[in-house]
Design a protein around this motif. Sequence first.
Motif, PDB file in Angstrom:
ATOM      1  N   TYR A 102     -16.972  68.647  71.697  1.00 42.45           N
ATOM      2  CA  TYR A 102     -15.616  68.779  72.239  1.00 42.45           C
ATOM      3  C   TYR A 102     -15.139  70.229  72.158  1.00 42.45           C
ATOM      4  O   TYR A 102     -14.552  70.764  73.111  1.00 42.45           O
ATOM      5  CB  TYR A 102     -14.677  67.866  71.462  1.00 42.45           C
ATOM      6  CG  TYR A 102     -13.205  68.077  71.733  1.00 42.45           C
ATOM      7  CD1 TYR A 102     -12.643  67.744  72.965  1.00 42.45           C
ATOM      8  CD2 TYR A 102     -12.369  68.594  70.739  1.00 42.45           C
ATOM      9  CE1 TYR A 102     -11.289  67.925  73.200  1.00 42.45           C
ATOM     10  CE2 TYR A 102     -11.010  68.778  70.970  1.00 42.45           C
ATOM     11  CZ  TYR A 102     -10.478  68.442  72.202  1.00 42.45           C
ATOM     12  OH  TYR A 102      -9.132  68.627  72.430  1.00 42.45           O
ATOM     13  N   TYR A 105     -16.635  72.406  74.776  1.00 42.19           N
ATOM     14  CA  TYR A 105     -15.933  72.192  76.046  1.00 42.19           C
ATOM     15  C   TYR A 105     -14.598  72.927  76.058  1.00 42.19           C
ATOM     16  O   TYR A 105     -14.265  73.634  77.015  1.00 42.19           O
ATOM     17  CB  TYR A 105     -15.715  70.692  76.256  1.00 42.19           C
ATOM     18  CG  TYR A 105     -14.651  70.354  77.270  1.00 42.19           C
ATOM     19  CD1 TYR A 105     -14.907  70.455  78.637  1.00 42.19           C
ATOM     20  CD2 TYR A 105     -13.390  69.934  76.860  1.00 42.19           C
ATOM     21  CE1 TYR A 105     -13.925  70.149  79.567  1.00 42.19           C
ATOM     22  CE2 TYR A 105     -12.401  69.628  77.785  1.00 42.19           C
ATOM     23  CZ  TYR A 105     -12.675  69.734  79.136  1.00 42.19           C
ATOM     24  OH  TYR A 105     -11.699  69.434  80.051  1.00 42.19           O
ATOM     25  N   LYS A 106     -13.810  72.812  74.979  1.00 42.58           N
ATOM     26  CA  LYS A 106     -12.486  73.430  74.915  1.00 42.58           C
ATOM     27  C   LYS A 106     -12.548  74.942  74.910  1.00 42.58           C
ATOM     28  O   LYS A 106     -11.588  75.610  75.297  1.00 42.58           O
ATOM     29  CB  LYS A 106     -11.757  72.952  73.654  1.00 42.58           C
ATOM     30  CG  LYS A 106     -11.287  71.524  73.695  1.00 42.58           C
ATOM     31  CD  LYS A 106     -10.083  71.335  74.607  1.00 42.58           C
ATOM     32  CE  LYS A 106      -8.844  71.937  74.000  1.00 42.58           C
ATOM     33  NZ  LYS A 106      -7.634  71.661  74.818  1.00 42.58           N
ATOM     34  N   SER A 196      -6.087  64.338  71.558  1.00 41.37           N
ATOM     35  CA  SER A 196      -6.760  65.067  72.639  1.00 41.37           C
ATOM     36  C   SER A 196      -8.274  64.938  72.517  1.00 41.37           C
ATOM     37  O   SER A 196      -8.986  64.782  73.520  1.00 41.37           O
ATOM     38  CB  SER A 196      -6.357  66.549  72.608  1.00 41.37           C
ATOM     39  OG  SER A 196      -4.990  66.707  72.864  1.00 41.37           O
ATOM     40  N   GLU A 199      -9.222  61.491  73.668  1.00 36.64           N
ATOM     41  CA  GLU A 199      -9.127  61.385  75.128  1.00 36.64           C
ATOM     42  C   GLU A 199     -10.405  61.906  75.769  1.00 36.64           C
ATOM     43  O   GLU A 199     -10.929  61.327  76.721  1.00 36.64           O
ATOM     44  CB  GLU A 199      -7.916  62.176  75.648  1.00 36.64           C
ATOM     45  CG  GLU A 199      -6.586  61.482  75.469  1.00 36.64           C
ATOM     46  CD  GLU A 199      -6.480  60.206  76.290  1.00 36.64           C
ATOM     47  OE1 GLU A 199      -6.914  60.198  77.461  1.00 36.64           O
ATOM     48  OE2 GLU A 199      -5.966  59.204  75.753  1.00 36.64           O
ATOM     49  N   TRP A 200     -10.908  63.014  75.240  1.00 39.31           N
ATOM     50  CA  TRP A 200     -12.163  63.577  75.759  1.00 39.31           C
ATOM     51  C   TRP A 200     -13.320  62.614  75.501  1.00 39.31           C
ATOM     52  O   TRP A 200     -14.176  62.412  76.369  1.00 39.31           O
ATOM     53  CB  TRP A 200     -12.434  64.920  75.092  1.00 39.31           C
ATOM     54  CG  TRP A 200     -13.723  65.559  75.500  1.00 39.31           C
ATOM     55  CD1 TRP A 200     -13.953  66.355  76.587  1.00 39.31           C
ATOM     56  CD2 TRP A 200     -14.987  65.458  74.815  1.00 39.31           C
ATOM     57  NE1 TRP A 200     -15.263  66.752  76.630  1.00 39.31           N
ATOM     58  CE2 TRP A 200     -15.923  66.217  75.558  1.00 39.31           C
ATOM     59  CE3 TRP A 200     -15.405  64.807  73.662  1.00 39.31           C
ATOM     60  CZ2 TRP A 200     -17.252  66.341  75.167  1.00 39.31           C
ATOM     61  CZ3 TRP A 200     -16.729  64.921  73.277  1.00 39.31           C
ATOM     62  CH2 TRP A 200     -17.635  65.670  74.023  1.00 39.31           C
ATOM     63  N   CYS A 201     -13.343  62.009  74.314  1.00 38.73           N
ATOM     64  CA  CYS A 201     -14.399  61.038  73.994  1.00 38.73           C
ATOM     65  C   CYS A 201     -14.352  59.843  74.942  1.00 38.73           C
ATOM     66  O   CYS A 201     -15.401  59.324  75.368  1.00 38.73           O
ATOM     67  CB  CYS A 201     -14.272  60.561  72.549  1.00 38.73           C
ATOM     68  SG  CYS A 201     -14.678  61.819  71.311  1.00 38.73           S
ATOM     69  N   GLN A 203     -13.124  59.864  78.069  1.00 42.17           N
ATOM     70  CA  GLN A 203     -13.530  60.320  79.402  1.00 42.17           C
ATOM     71  C   GLN A 203     -15.040  60.452  79.507  1.00 42.17           C
ATOM     72  O   GLN A 203     -15.608  60.260  80.585  1.00 42.17           O
ATOM     73  CB  GLN A 203     -12.845  61.655  79.726  1.00 42.17           C
ATOM     74  CG  GLN A 203     -11.352  61.533  79.914  1.00 42.17           C
ATOM     75  CD  GLN A 203     -10.657  62.880  79.944  1.00 42.17           C
ATOM     76  OE1 GLN A 203     -11.316  63.927  79.909  1.00 42.17           O
ATOM     77  NE2 GLN A 203      -9.339  62.874  80.014  1.00 42.17           N
ATOM     78  N   ASN A 204     -15.684  60.761  78.393  1.00 42.54           N
ATOM     79  CA  ASN A 204     -17.133  60.896  78.381  1.00 42.54           C
ATOM     80  C   ASN A 204     -17.831  59.606  77.925  1.00 42.54           C
ATOM     81  O   ASN A 204     -19.028  59.606  77.642  1.00 42.54           O
ATOM     82  CB  ASN A 204     -17.550  62.078  77.489  1.00 42.54           C
ATOM     83  CG  ASN A 204     -17.243  63.416  78.119  1.00 42.54           C
ATOM     84  OD1 ASN A 204     -18.031  63.941  78.893  1.00 42.54           O
ATOM     85  ND2 ASN A 204     -16.068  63.972  77.815  1.00 42.54           N
TER      86      ASN A 204
END
Length: 430
Positions: A102, A105-106, A196, A199-201, A203-204
């Motif tokens: 994550y 990515y950020k 946040s 949320e990324w987890c 989406q993936n």
Amino acid sequence: MVLNMRYLSLSKTGIWQFRYQIPETKRELFEGRRELKRSLRTTDISHARMLALEIELSILKQINGNSKTENSSFALGRTQPTITASSKPASAPDTAKLLDMYCEYKANFVSEKTLEGQRAKCRIVLDLLGHKSIRRIRRRDAELVQQQLYHFPSNAKKNEDFKSLSNAEILSLNKQLRRTSLSEGSVKDYMQKVSSFFEWCMQNEYTDVNPFKSLKFRKSARDRDSKNHYSMEHLYTIFSNEGFNKKPFKHTYQYWLPILAYYTGARLNELCQLYTDDIVEVDEVWCIQIRAVREDQRLKNLNSERTVPIHQQLLNLGFIEFVLQKQSGRIFNELSLQRDGYGTLASKWFGRLKKRLGFGNGFDFHSFRHTTATNLKNKQVNVDVAASLLGHSTKSITYDRYGKNHEIELLYDAINKIPELPVLVPKLRF
């Protein structure tokens, strides 16, 4: 084609990063972005050069093609060429690995300081959760760790009592010692940052739920009451001290930055990173252009780019003459570039000054910005004009998307409604 090495930089963790400044006329092709940033996820310089060249070529194709193409998603760092729908892992990696992924990515979108802060807060929460499988962390776990954070000490790593302890051990010990714990606002910030991450987890497809979403918090004060501004008495204390009236300044920024902040409302780093060509005449009005057109300049967000007319009192104090005698380069070139920009040394200097003058917690350099906003409000300056001067969004589609910039004359009249300082500040001798 040979890649210009200025597009490459090495992060604190040893990972090569790609950064590319988009020409102003081509930003619409990249969703209005001024800069593209992407972690190359490698520590090998040769590999980094190859990857950076691929990205640069993709960007140039899009620019020269003068239209949005399928290359844009690659240039913006959204593609994951090594992961396809058919190669989705059967089980999610552990939470520590997911957090690393994550943060990689950020890194494309936030500063290194912001990223490290988010990583540290997420790690504390995950430690307190016992590093369960990501799919096993549910709403009850989120509510439990929220309550635990109210007992977690603030600045734990700086306290000798908690040295070398795990986060779970720190929490347990502080329930006995009862050192100052995280505030309501801090706990809320922890939860939002972890939300946040989840949320990324989601989406993936590493988990099916974000248990930290929409947690409830008590609101103990109005937003405007949580921020301190300088009253006229405060300003008199600052600008009547011997530093402004008797002793010569060791550095010119120590004189100009507080005055500029009061009369412009600009953020500290926005002022510290100014170049001489950021001071311009627009329709016969001297202005400061707050912008990020160089690699060493950065802004908080898109709305931060603005043009602020220079207050008449700044002109009277000789600010334009001071800038002109610099001829070129940075205005405050005695400030060095550090991880957080050019404002680090100035922030520490002002911190020492305000402490010596008797100001406690809640007052800092950013308080000048709140003071400017308060002054504009008290002078009944239109909220949209004030937003333009301070670099805020109006939260209106009509104005933000379709409205053009205000006329300089209108902004000039508004900025000059800021009252003069309650003490006569002498001109800087240079």
